[in-house]
Design a protein around this motif. Structure first.
Motif, PDB file in Angstrom:
ATOM      1  N   HIS A   8       2.428   4.521   0.642  1.00 22.35           N
ATOM      2  CA  HIS A   8       3.177   3.923  -0.455  1.00 22.35           C
ATOM      3  C   HIS A   8       3.953   2.732   0.095  1.00 22.35           C
ATOM      4  O   HIS A   8       4.784   2.877   0.976  1.00 22.35           O
ATOM      5  N   GLU A   9       3.645   1.586  -0.450  1.00 19.34           N
ATOM      6  CA  GLU A   9       4.331   0.383  -0.030  1.00 19.34           C
ATOM      7  C   GLU A   9       5.739   0.376  -0.613  1.00 19.34           C
ATOM      8  O   GLU A   9       5.939   0.650  -1.796  1.00 19.34           O
ATOM      9  N   LYS A  10       6.710   0.067   0.219  1.00 20.02           N
ATOM     10  CA  LYS A  10       8.093   0.030  -0.251  1.00 20.02           C
ATOM     11  C   LYS A  10       8.352  -1.288  -0.968  1.00 20.02           C
ATOM     12  O   LYS A  10       7.715  -2.292  -0.698  1.00 20.02           O
ATOM     13  N   LEU A  11       9.301  -1.246  -1.873  1.00 21.65           N
ATOM     14  CA  LEU A  11       9.611  -2.424  -2.678  1.00 21.65           C
ATOM     15  C   LEU A  11      10.274  -3.535  -1.876  1.00 21.65           C
ATOM     16  O   LEU A  11      10.078  -4.698  -2.158  1.00 21.65           O
ATOM     17  N   GLN A  13      14.119  -4.955  -0.117  1.00 22.51           N
ATOM     18  CA  GLN A  13      15.525  -4.995  -0.505  1.00 22.51           C
ATOM     19  C   GLN A  13      15.752  -5.769  -1.798  1.00 22.51           C
ATOM     20  O   GLN A  13      16.506  -5.327  -2.668  1.00 22.51           O
ATOM     21  N   SER A  16      14.325  -3.818  -4.896  1.00 23.31           N
ATOM     22  CA  SER A  16      15.140  -2.608  -5.092  1.00 23.31           C
ATOM     23  C   SER A  16      16.505  -2.959  -5.670  1.00 23.31           C
ATOM     24  O   SER A  16      16.996  -2.301  -6.590  1.00 23.31           O
TER      25      SER A  16
END
Length: 183
Positions: A8-11, A13, A16
């Motif tokens: 899962h690719e993180k959004l 900073q 978010s």
């Protein structure tokens, strides 16, 4: 053959912050006009108290989000701390609150926009169009959701930037007014 785990690719900073910031800033935009109308010159103090309360509330909110990182917010928090009927009532009330907030926010935005137009063109009377325009605005957002633009971080980021620019303009106009008129 070994199965690959889904990554899962993180959004990041910015996205978010945009998603979380929209919640706070849209509330600030919505409430600032109403507060100014009711509290008058004391509205900055009232909004400062609200900001202080939110500052202290952030630790409680962070604790709930970290402990229960799944969707559902109040429902999940209450489901883990109370009975299922109590959590269900909270979930329904939260949904009704979101719907009411959407309608009131849309109507307020349309009224602000129409007042802006009426100041530039005083011969226009757009008051009778507030409710139909509010319905059209809500319909436009409903169509965006239906079309699949409901969880896009890019859409959230553009709305966030718009909120920040709008609040910055409000602050600049307020400071200018305060130093030039003394009110």
């Amino acid at each position: 053959m070994a199965k690959k785990k889904a990554v899962h690719e993180k959004l990041g900073q910015f996205f978010s912050t945009a998603i979380c910031g929209n919640d706070i800033l849209s509330s600030a935009l919505y409430v600032s006009g109403i507060t100014a109308a009711i509290a008058g010159i004391y509205s900055p103090w009232i909004l400062a108290v609200v900001a202080l309360v939110l500052f202290f509330y952030r630790t409680v909110y962070r604790e709930v989000v970290e402990a229960l990182p799944v969707n559902g917010g109040a429902y999940n928090a209450l489901l883990n701390g109370t009975s299922k009927p109590t959590a269900s009532v909270a979930g329904v009330l939260t949904t009704l609150s979101y719907i009411a907030t959407a309608v009131i926010s849309a109507k307020t935005a349309i009224e602000y926009f129409f007042r802006f137009i009426e100041r530039m063109l005083p011969e226009l009377n757009l008051t009778v169009l507030v409710i139909p325009a509010t319905i059209l605005l809500l319909l436009a957002f409903a169509l965006l959701v239906i079309s699949g633009v409901k969880d896009s971080a890019k859409v959230a980021a553009s709305i966030f930037v718009f909120h920040v620019i709008t609040l910055s303009i409000f602050i600049a106009v307020g400071l200018y007014s305060m130093f030039t008129r003394g009110t």
